[in-house]
Motif scaffolding. Structure first.
Motif, PDB file in Angstrom:
ATOM      1  N   VAL A  73       4.983  -7.782  -1.739  1.00  0.00           N
ATOM      2  CA  VAL A  73       6.058  -6.785  -1.785  1.00  0.00           C
ATOM      3  C   VAL A  73       5.506  -5.431  -1.363  1.00  0.00           C
ATOM      4  CG1 VAL A  73       7.224  -7.995  -3.686  1.00  0.00           C
ATOM      5  CG2 VAL A  73       5.679  -6.081  -4.199  1.00  0.00           C
ATOM      6  N   LEU A  74       6.407  -4.552  -0.992  1.00  0.00           N
ATOM      7  CA  LEU A  74       6.059  -3.149  -0.763  1.00  0.00           C
ATOM      8  C   LEU A  74       6.614  -2.346  -1.920  1.00  0.00           C
ATOM      9  CD1 LEU A  74       4.846  -0.999   1.194  1.00  0.00           C
ATOM     10  CD2 LEU A  74       7.176  -0.705   2.087  1.00  0.00           C
ATOM     11  N   PHE A  75       5.737  -1.887  -2.804  1.00  0.00           N
ATOM     12  CA  PHE A  75       6.157  -1.004  -3.886  1.00  0.00           C
ATOM     13  C   PHE A  75       6.314   0.411  -3.323  1.00  0.00           C
ATOM     14  CE2 PHE A  75       3.640  -4.244  -6.269  1.00  0.00           C
ATOM     15  CZ  PHE A  75       4.603  -4.651  -7.174  1.00  0.00           C
ATOM     16  N   LYS A  94       0.609  -7.890 -10.690  1.00  0.00           N
ATOM     17  CA  LYS A  94       0.465  -8.361  -9.303  1.00  0.00           C
ATOM     18  C   LYS A  94      -0.596  -7.524  -8.594  1.00  0.00           C
ATOM     19  CE  LYS A  94       4.182  -9.256  -6.809  1.00  0.00           C
ATOM     20  NZ  LYS A  94       4.041 -10.669  -6.375  1.00  0.00           N
ATOM     21  N   PRO A  95      -1.595  -8.143  -7.972  1.00  0.00           N
ATOM     22  CA  PRO A  95      -2.599  -7.363  -7.230  1.00  0.00           C
ATOM     23  C   PRO A  95      -1.975  -6.625  -6.048  1.00  0.00           C
ATOM     24  CG  PRO A  95      -3.380  -9.605  -7.648  1.00  0.00           C
ATOM     25  CD  PRO A  95      -1.912  -9.579  -7.988  1.00  0.00           C
ATOM     26  N   PHE A  96      -2.455  -5.431  -5.794  1.00  0.00           N
ATOM     27  CA  PHE A  96      -1.935  -4.647  -4.670  1.00  0.00           C
ATOM     28  C   PHE A  96      -2.952  -3.597  -4.242  1.00  0.00           C
ATOM     29  CE2 PHE A  96      -0.426  -2.643  -8.592  1.00  0.00           C
ATOM     30  CZ  PHE A  96      -0.882  -1.348  -8.443  1.00  0.00           C
ATOM     31  N   GLY A  97      -2.774  -3.121  -3.018  1.00  0.00           N
ATOM     32  CA  GLY A  97      -3.556  -2.007  -2.506  1.00  0.00           C
ATOM     33  C   GLY A  97      -2.654  -0.797  -2.304  1.00  0.00           C
ATOM     34  N   PHE A  98      -3.264   0.298  -1.891  1.00  0.00           N
ATOM     35  CA  PHE A  98      -2.541   1.544  -1.668  1.00  0.00           C
ATOM     36  C   PHE A  98      -2.619   1.962  -0.207  1.00  0.00           C
ATOM     37  CE2 PHE A  98      -3.584   1.801  -6.149  1.00  0.00           C
ATOM     38  CZ  PHE A  98      -2.459   2.386  -6.709  1.00  0.00           C
ATOM     39  N   ILE A  99      -1.649   2.747   0.203  1.00  0.00           N
ATOM     40  CA  ILE A  99      -1.765   3.500   1.447  1.00  0.00           C
ATOM     41  C   ILE A  99      -2.380   4.838   1.070  1.00  0.00           C
ATOM     42  CG2 ILE A  99      -0.556   4.506   3.406  1.00  0.00           C
ATOM     43  CD1 ILE A  99      -0.468   1.468   3.339  1.00  0.00           C
ATOM     44  N   SER A 100      -3.531   5.148   1.619  1.00  0.00           N
ATOM     45  CA  SER A 100      -4.280   6.328   1.201  1.00  0.00           C
ATOM     46  C   SER A 100      -4.664   7.185   2.407  1.00  0.00           C
ATOM     47  CB  SER A 100      -5.550   5.897   0.456  1.00  0.00           C
ATOM     48  OG  SER A 100      -6.376   6.996   0.142  1.00  0.00           O
ATOM     49  N   ALA A 136      -1.993  -2.466  10.652  1.00  0.00           N
ATOM     50  CA  ALA A 136      -2.907  -3.202   9.778  1.00  0.00           C
ATOM     51  C   ALA A 136      -2.240  -3.494   8.435  1.00  0.00           C
ATOM     52  CB  ALA A 136      -4.193  -2.399   9.574  1.00  0.00           C
ATOM     53  N   GLY A 137      -1.459  -2.520   7.934  1.00  0.00           N
ATOM     54  CA  GLY A 137      -0.725  -2.725   6.691  1.00  0.00           C
ATOM     55  C   GLY A 137       0.319  -3.819   6.813  1.00  0.00           C
ATOM     56  N   LEU A 147       1.414  -3.909  -1.223  1.00  0.00           N
ATOM     57  CA  LEU A 147       0.963  -2.528  -1.040  1.00  0.00           C
ATOM     58  C   LEU A 147       1.867  -1.573  -1.799  1.00  0.00           C
ATOM     59  CD1 LEU A 147       0.212  -2.488   2.818  1.00  0.00           C
ATOM     60  CD2 LEU A 147      -1.486  -2.301   0.981  1.00  0.00           C
ATOM     61  N   VAL A 148       1.315  -0.404  -2.130  1.00  0.00           N
ATOM     62  CA  VAL A 148       2.070   0.681  -2.755  1.00  0.00           C
ATOM     63  C   VAL A 148       2.092   1.876  -1.808  1.00  0.00           C
ATOM     64  CG1 VAL A 148       2.102   2.404  -4.608  1.00  0.00           C
ATOM     65  CG2 VAL A 148       1.578   0.035  -5.136  1.00  0.00           C
ATOM     66  N   ILE A 149       3.268   2.470  -1.632  1.00  0.00           N
ATOM     67  CA  ILE A 149       3.370   3.727  -0.887  1.00  0.00           C
ATOM     68  C   ILE A 149       3.990   4.795  -1.781  1.00  0.00           C
ATOM     69  CG2 ILE A 149       3.509   2.662   1.392  1.00  0.00           C
ATOM     70  CD1 ILE A 149       6.550   3.144   1.316  1.00  0.00           C
ATOM     71  N   PHE A 150       3.619   6.048  -1.516  1.00  0.00           N
ATOM     72  CA  PHE A 150       4.228   7.206  -2.164  1.00  0.00           C
ATOM     73  C   PHE A 150       4.936   8.003  -1.072  1.00  0.00           C
ATOM     74  CE2 PHE A 150       0.476   6.320  -4.885  1.00  0.00           C
ATOM     75  CZ  PHE A 150       1.126   6.110  -6.095  1.00  0.00           C
ATOM     76  N   PRO A 151       6.208   7.703  -0.815  1.00  0.00           N
ATOM     77  CA  PRO A 151       6.884   8.271   0.364  1.00  0.00           C
ATOM     78  C   PRO A 151       7.122   9.777   0.322  1.00  0.00           C
ATOM     79  CG  PRO A 151       8.018   6.302  -0.440  1.00  0.00           C
ATOM     80  CD  PRO A 151       7.047   6.717  -1.487  1.00  0.00           C
ATOM     81  N   GLU A 152       6.945  10.405  -0.854  1.00  0.00           N
ATOM     82  CA  GLU A 152       7.071  11.869  -0.882  1.00  0.00           C
ATOM     83  C   GLU A 152       5.967  12.524  -0.055  1.00  0.00           C
ATOM     84  OE1 GLU A 152       8.555  13.657  -4.962  1.00  0.00           O
ATOM     85  OE2 GLU A 152       7.480  11.771  -5.319  1.00  0.00           O
ATOM     86  N   GLY A 153       4.824  11.863   0.012  1.00  0.00           N
ATOM     87  CA  GLY A 153       3.715  12.391   0.796  1.00  0.00           C
ATOM     88  C   GLY A 153       2.842  13.374   0.055  1.00  0.00           C
ATOM     89  N   THR A 154       3.313  13.889  -1.067  1.00  0.00           N
ATOM     90  CA  THR A 154       2.533  14.826  -1.876  1.00  0.00           C
ATOM     91  C   THR A 154       3.039  14.747  -3.307  1.00  0.00           C
ATOM     92  OG1 THR A 154       1.740  17.115  -2.055  1.00  0.00           O
ATOM     93  CG2 THR A 154       4.077  16.796  -1.515  1.00  0.00           C
TER      94      THR A 154
END
Length: 243
Positions: A73-75, A94-100, A136-137, A147-154
């Protein structure tokens, strides 16, 4: 001040302690079941995250874990403070990575662990490299990784949730995985709103129902971003009213 010192000492000490574990995980056999392998790799980050949050004295309330579907999933979460990441790592099984951001790759040991859990590093100053990172993502998601994204960007630092940037949702469009909105509230009270010291806080994590590919595949990226943000705001407001 004591909590702040304890948190930083623990983080640095744990990273050093984890070096042998990181080395052993890199030697896991290639024919090991992929799901078992992911769980083994994520054991150490989860232990770190839960102990790290315990050191802050904070209470984490989680709602909606049953909404997380099987498979990748995309959190998509709002980004209130620096403690969002350990809260999510500790809260979600659930295991996941981050967009960093790419700058984190310069941090020794930490960046190696992030690579181990399949984080994606993005160079926001280079559009071509950023596009390659998104690709790659997409491949990671297609291959069964979340994966986890924080769409606010900040970080909002406890203020209103900012408008979501659309770019991260290319990960969903390209892979077809469900999008799972997450609301986090209270992490800024630990650090950002506390004069850069650490104090206990009450943190609420609300996981909303997934948005499946058939629901978003024909929508523009900005429309998807707005829909996910609206759901996060709605779930937060509903929780406040119920409280």
């Amino acid at each position: 001040m004591l909590r702040l010192l304890a948190c930083f000492l623990y983080m640095g000490g744990y990273l050093l302690w984890s070096i042998p574990k990181l080395s052993s995980l890199k030697r896991l056999p290639d024919d090991l079941n992929p799901e078992k392998k992911k769980l083994l790799i994520h054991e150490t980050p989860k232990h770190w995250a839960r102990t790290f949050m315990a050191l802050t004295g904070s209470e984490v309330e989680i709602q909606g874990l049953h909404h997380i579907p099987e498979g990748p999933v995309l959190f998509a979460s709002n980004h209130e403070g620096n403690f969002d990441i350990p809260v999510l790592i500790g809260a979600i099984d659930k295991p996941f990575g981050f967009i960093s951001k790419i700058e984190i790759k310069k941090v020794p040991i930490l960046s190696s662990w992030m690579e181990a859990i399949d984080c994606v590093f993005i160079d926001r100053k280079n559009r071509d490299k950023a596009a390659n990172s998104i690709a790659a993502g997409v491949d990671l998601l297609k291959n069964g990784n979340s994966l986890v994204i924080f769409p606010e960007g900040t970080r909002s630092k406890g203020g209103p949730i900012g408008r979501f940037k659309a770019g991260g949702f290319r990960l969903a469009k390209g892979s077809g995985v469900p999008i799972v909105p997450i609301s986090i509230e209270g992490t800024a009270d630990i650090f950002e709103k506390n004069s850069r010291l650490v104090k206990p806080a009450r943190i609420k994590v609300i996981i909303s129902q997934p948005i499946y590919n058939w629901q978003y595949k024909d929508k523009e990226l900005i429309a998807i971003a707005d829909e996910v943000r609206d759901e996060i705001v709605r779930s937060r407001d509903a929780k406040r009213i119920a409280s």
